[in-house]
Design an enzyme around this catalytic site. Structure first.
Site, mmCIF file in Angstrom:
data_model
loop_
_atom_site.group_PDB
_atom_site.id
_atom_site.type_symbol
_atom_site.label_atom_id
_atom_site.label_comp_id
_atom_site.label_asym_id
_atom_site.label_seq_id
_atom_site.Cartn_x
_atom_site.Cartn_y
_atom_site.Cartn_z
ATOM 1 N N CYS A 1 4.836 -7.547 7.567
ATOM 2 C CA CYS A 1 5.577 -6.870 8.614
ATOM 3 C C CYS A 1 5.613 -8.180 9.570
ATOM 4 C CB CYS A 1 4.836 -5.706 9.286
ATOM 5 S SG CYS A 1 6.018 -5.091 10.578
ATOM 6 N N CYS B 1 -2.877 1.473 8.126
ATOM 7 C CA CYS B 1 -2.301 0.686 7.348
ATOM 8 C C CYS B 1 -2.564 -0.732 7.335
ATOM 9 C CB CYS B 1 -0.686 0.747 7.854
ATOM 10 S SG CYS B 1 -0.513 0.116 9.470
ATOM 11 N N CYS C 1 2.625 -6.205 16.091
ATOM 12 C CA CYS C 1 1.818 -5.288 16.738
ATOM 13 C C CYS C 1 0.247 -5.493 16.861
ATOM 14 C CB CYS C 1 2.035 -3.918 16.395
ATOM 15 S SG CYS C 1 3.550 -3.297 16.529
ATOM 16 N N SER D 1 7.460 4.663 17.459
ATOM 17 C CA SER D 1 6.046 4.236 17.944
ATOM 18 C C SER D 1 5.879 3.906 19.293
ATOM 19 C CB SER D 1 5.568 3.037 17.014
ATOM 20 O OG SER D 1 5.474 3.619 15.504
ATOM 21 N N LEU D 2 5.703 4.632 20.205
ATOM 22 C CA LEU D 2 6.117 4.348 21.882
ATOM 23 C C LEU D 2 4.993 3.735 22.242
ATOM 24 C CD1 LEU D 2 8.136 4.408 23.794
ATOM 25 C CD2 LEU D 2 7.405 6.698 24.611
ATOM 26 N N HIS D 3 3.778 4.185 22.123
ATOM 27 C CA HIS D 3 2.287 3.553 22.343
ATOM 28 C C HIS D 3 2.261 3.308 23.896
ATOM 29 C CE1 HIS D 3 2.238 4.037 18.317
ATOM 30 N NE2 HIS D 3 2.410 2.854 17.753
ATOM 31 N N CYS E 1 -2.479 -3.992 14.683
ATOM 32 C CA CYS E 1 -2.085 -3.247 13.288
ATOM 33 C C CYS E 1 -2.628 -4.267 12.269
ATOM 34 C CB CYS E 1 -0.617 -3.000 13.242
ATOM 35 S SG CYS E 1 0.080 -2.603 11.715
ATOM 36 N N GLY F 1 5.286 -2.342 7.030
ATOM 37 C CA GLY F 1 6.824 -2.961 7.101
ATOM 38 C C GLY F 1 7.407 -1.984 8.100
ATOM 39 N N CYS G 1 2.918 8.551 1.988
ATOM 40 C CA CYS G 1 3.204 7.389 3.157
ATOM 41 C C CYS G 1 3.335 6.149 2.396
ATOM 42 C CB CYS G 1 1.927 7.147 3.927
ATOM 43 S SG CYS G 1 2.045 5.898 4.999
ATOM 44 N N GLU H 1 0.904 -1.129 0.020
ATOM 45 C CA GLU H 1 -0.061 -0.011 -0.018
ATOM 46 C C GLU H 1 0.760 1.152 -0.037
ATOM 47 O OE1 GLU H 1 -3.396 -2.016 2.864
ATOM 48 O OE2 GLU H 1 -2.762 0.030 3.130
ATOM 49 N N SER I 1 9.321 6.013 10.332
ATOM 50 C CA SER I 1 8.572 5.561 11.828
ATOM 51 C C SER I 1 9.054 4.205 12.210
ATOM 52 C CB SER I 1 7.311 5.601 11.468
ATOM 53 O OG SER I 1 6.711 5.255 12.697
HETATM 54 N N1 SAH Z 1 6.609 -0.428 11.502
HETATM 55 C C1 SAH Z 1 6.748 1.124 11.620
HETATM 56 C C2 SAH Z 1 6.053 1.975 10.450
HETATM 57 C C3 SAH Z 1 4.985 1.446 9.956
HETATM 58 S S1 SAH Z 1 3.471 1.635 11.110
HETATM 59 C C4 SAH Z 1 6.361 1.593 13.077
HETATM 60 O O1 SAH Z 1 5.751 0.538 13.756
HETATM 61 O O2 SAH Z 1 6.334 2.761 13.421
HETATM 62 C C5 SAH Z 1 2.950 3.418 11.061
HETATM 63 C C6 SAH Z 1 2.356 3.784 12.218
HETATM 64 O O3 SAH Z 1 0.992 3.470 12.268
HETATM 65 C C7 SAH Z 1 2.962 3.188 13.765
HETATM 66 O O4 SAH Z 1 2.911 4.243 14.586
HETATM 67 C C8 SAH Z 1 1.722 2.079 14.050
HETATM 68 O O5 SAH Z 1 1.913 1.964 15.394
HETATM 69 C C9 SAH Z 1 0.610 2.870 13.492
HETATM 70 N N2 SAH Z 1 -0.597 1.915 13.563
HETATM 71 C C10 SAH Z 1 -0.337 0.805 13.228
HETATM 72 N N3 SAH Z 1 -1.985 0.174 13.319
HETATM 73 C C11 SAH Z 1 -2.717 1.367 13.522
HETATM 74 C C12 SAH Z 1 -4.124 1.311 13.644
HETATM 75 N N4 SAH Z 1 -4.971 0.456 13.633
HETATM 76 N N5 SAH Z 1 -4.449 2.864 13.950
HETATM 77 C C13 SAH Z 1 -3.618 3.824 14.248
HETATM 78 N N6 SAH Z 1 -2.162 3.560 13.816
HETATM 79 C C14 SAH Z 1 -1.873 2.294 13.642
#
Ligand code: SAH
Length: 355
Positions: free
Chosen positions: A116, A336, A120, A216-218, A123, A163, A109, A96, A193
């Site tokens: 990947c 994504c 997570c 991506s700390l979260h 995701c 990825g 983007c 994508e 990212s």
């Molecule tokens: N692998 C890298 C880049 C791709 S993901 C990373 O993890 O940063 C890009 C961003 O989208 C990351 O911050 C990821 O946590 C976030 N993301 C993934 N799924 C999501 C969702 N369902 N809603 C919002 N953000 C999401």
């Protein structure tokens, strides 16, 4: 790289194109400079469009080379201007990429891997697993395909598609050099990212590119973070925040911490206070991202606006700079991995054609 017997030109630098035209055709090197301009700046799709090349050379190019072996298989246009598309690669894998036009800039983007491996929990891409790294050529080609769908020039790039960019660091850096040198987009307008691969953050810092690093700390604590991001079991929150400090020391570029908000999982006042405490004195910015809904076994939900506001206020009161992601493309599966997820295994609908 070769497909069947033809040489793929996307992914070669101007210097490589100069060498290639003189070796292949005995042409003067400046023909390579012209090719680079047509491919990367004008984003043409055919050799016929290269009007300052002699017709005989265009015909020979046609015989031995292709600009790109990849095609766009799905295009979805959102009412807000967002264009999401699937790029079908030469081996039939699909990734994508998204065009995001704003008033003051046009951002894209891009994906860095097919699928990947990071797993997570929230995701959509993770749910499909990992297939392979993208080449530098395939990363830049996403940008060129999106440029053809945009009347305005692309000004910003984020590597936030499918990825984990830092697990494909060499190809990613090669693609950024092409985007910088050949397409002409400044490093300051490029963001990578990462899920938080600590040793690779140090490796990226060594390149000393003035790009923005987003992490991506979260979650501010290992317990919460390990539940939603398995990678945290390998590199925990404290090591990650230390890597961000060291990244700043080396590059003088302030890091962005992405913080995805999941209702009652990581969005409580305690999480906000703990985040503020851990980030005290770290040169950074926090970008809040409300969960873009995808179905998950945990039934993750998006927090209500009031919870997001409260979370934000706690950070701001602690003196932390906060931004909130402007959400786009809700009507077209913006998170994504959602688009590919939907189309996998089904015939590809020929959606709207490029303008
Ligand atoms: N692998 C890298 C880049 C791709 S993901 C990373 O993890 O940063 C890009 C961003 O989208 C990351 O911050 C990821 O946590 C976030 N993301 C993934 N799924 C999501 C969702 N369902 N809603 C919002 N953000 C999401």
């Amino acid at each position: 790289m070769q497909t069947a017997t033809k040489t793929v030109l996307v992914g070669l630098s101007a210097a490589q194109l100069r060498a290639w035209v003189s070796e292949t055709f005995g042409e003067p090197a400046y023909r390579g400079t012209q090719l680079a301009k047509w491919i990367y700046q004008k984003a043409v799709t055919t050799f016929e469009q290269m009007s300052d090349l002699p017709a005989a050379l265009r015909a020979r190019l046609q015989e031995v080379a292709v600009i790109s072996p990849n095609t766009i298989s799905v295009i979805q246009r959102s009412r807000d201007g967002t264009v999401k598309s699937l790029l079908r690669l030469a081996d039939e894998n699909e990734v994508e990429c998204v065009l995001l036009p704003y008033d003051d800039r046009v951002s894209v983007c891009l994906s860095t891997q097919v699928g990947c491996a990071m797993g997570c929990r929230f995701c959509a891409t993770a749910q499909g697993g990992y297939t392979r790294n993208l080449t530098a050529s395939e990363i830049v080609d996403q940008l060129l395909h999106l440029q053809r769908l945009s009347e305005r020039r692309i000004s910003h790039v984020v590597l936030m598609g499918m990825g984990e960019p830092l697990l494909n660091l060499e190809n990613v850096v090669a693609s950024l050099r092409l985007i910088h040198d050949e397409v002409g987009i400044g490093y300051r307008r490029i963001t990578i990212s990462t899920v938080g691969i600590v040793p690779k953050i140090y490796a990226l810092a060594e390149y000393d590119l003035p790009i923005t690093l987003a992490i991506s700390l979260h979650a501010p604590d290992d317990e919460t973070r390990s539940k939603i991001m398995p990678v945290n079991r390998k590199w925990g929150v404290d090591a990650l925040i230390q890597a961000a400090r060291d990244y700043f020391e080396k590059t003088k570029r302030r890091v962005t911490f992405e913080y995805l908000l999941l209702r009652e999982v990581n969005d409580t006042p305690w999480h906000a206070q703990e985040l503020a405490r851990k980030l005290r004195g770290v040169p950074c910015l926090v970008n809040l991202i409300p969960f873009n809904y995808v179905p998950t076994p945990e039934h993750f939900q998006r927090p209500e606006m009031a919870r997001v506001q409260r979370f934000r206020q706690i950070l701001e009161q602690a003196g932390i700079e906060v931004t909130q992601r402007v959400e786009r493309g809700h009507d077209i599966d913006a998170a994504c991995g959602q688009l590919r997820g939907k189309h996998r295994g089904k015939p590809i609908p020929l959606a709207l054609q490029p303008r």
